[in-house]
Design a protein around this motif. Structure first.
Motif, short mmCIF file in Angstrom:
data_model
loop_
_atom_site.label_atom_id
_atom_site.label_comp_id
_atom_site.label_asym_id
_atom_site.label_seq_id
_atom_site.Cartn_x
_atom_site.Cartn_y
_atom_site.Cartn_z
N THR A 74 4.53 13.50 2.58
CA THR A 74 4.59 12.22 3.29
C THR A 74 3.35 11.37 2.97
N VAL A 75 2.19 12.00 2.95
CA VAL A 75 0.96 11.29 2.62
C VAL A 75 1.03 10.73 1.20
N LEU A 76 1.49 11.54 0.24
CA LEU A 76 1.56 11.06 -1.13
C LEU A 76 2.56 9.91 -1.29
N VAL A 77 3.69 9.99 -0.59
CA VAL A 77 4.67 8.91 -0.64
C VAL A 77 4.05 7.63 -0.08
N ASN A 78 3.34 7.73 1.07
CA ASN A 78 2.68 6.56 1.65
C ASN A 78 1.66 5.96 0.69
N LEU A 79 0.87 6.81 0.05
CA LEU A 79 -0.15 6.32 -0.89
C LEU A 79 0.51 5.67 -2.11
N ALA A 80 1.61 6.24 -2.58
CA ALA A 80 2.32 5.67 -3.73
C ALA A 80 2.94 4.33 -3.37
#
Length: 193
Positions: free
Chosen positions: A75-81
């Motif tokens: 979820t964090v990586l999707v938000n950052l992307a």
């Protein structure tokens, strides 16, 4: 249709706010193999970010697993992307990488091994006054209805709850790099498995 869309958006925002306010991390599903996680994410992000943005996800070979929850991490990586995508209105590149880090800028003497996960983009970057506030809960430069200001705050909270940290570097016209330092899980001896 509009009412359904607004209701769904409200539900997503409420979920993010509840997740952000949690004092303790969710029960994890065990140590996370970053390379395996990246394989699934690269395909997902390719569709999410759009055709004008190149995405690459690379994990250094033989990384130890991370001591984090897979769902929260992804979820964090999707938000950052998605943040990176928004900084690339004319297209560009988003690079996600994971490496072991023996020189992590974290407290000495903890006896932990660290993993460095980096999300870098070739976008427009942030001016110093925005960079100084990036990561504050509910701070956003996106227009009405486009951002909640929770993505970077949740990423920071995720890293800190895991025992690590987050750092943001950005140069106007040159892009932004968000780095998460996460603890590596204790490795299990081959004889024990």
């Amino acid at each position: 249709g509009m009412i359904s869309e607004v209701g769904a958006r409200g539900q997503r925002i409420a979920r993010r706010m509840l997740s952000f306010s949690r004092a303790a991390p969710a029960a994890g599903d065990g140590p996370l193999d970053l390379a395996a996680s990246f394989e699934g994410l690269e395909e997902l992000l390719g569709g999410l970010l759009g055709s004008g943005i190149r995405i690459s996800c690379k994990a250094e070979p033989d990384l130890p697993p991370a001591a984090v929850d897979r769902g929260e991490f992804e979820t964090v990586l999707v938000n950052l992307a998605v943040n990176a995508r928004d900084a690339l209105p004319d297209g560009g590149e988003v690079r996600i990488s994971a490496t072991a880090d023996e020189t992590a800028p974290l407290p000495v003497g903890r006896g932990e091994r660290w993993l460095r996960v980096t999300v870098a983009d070739t976008g427009h970057g942030m001016p110093p006054e925005v960079l100084a506030r990036a990561g504050e809960p509910f701070f956003t430069t996106k227009g009405e209805g486009r951002g909640t200001g929770l993505g970077l705050a949740m990423a920071r909270q995720f890293a800190e709850r895991a025992g690590g940290m987050m750092r943001i570097e950005s140069v106007p016209g040159k892009g932004t790099t968000v780095t998460l330092w996460l603890p590596a899980a204790a490795t299990v001896p081959a004889s024990a498995s």
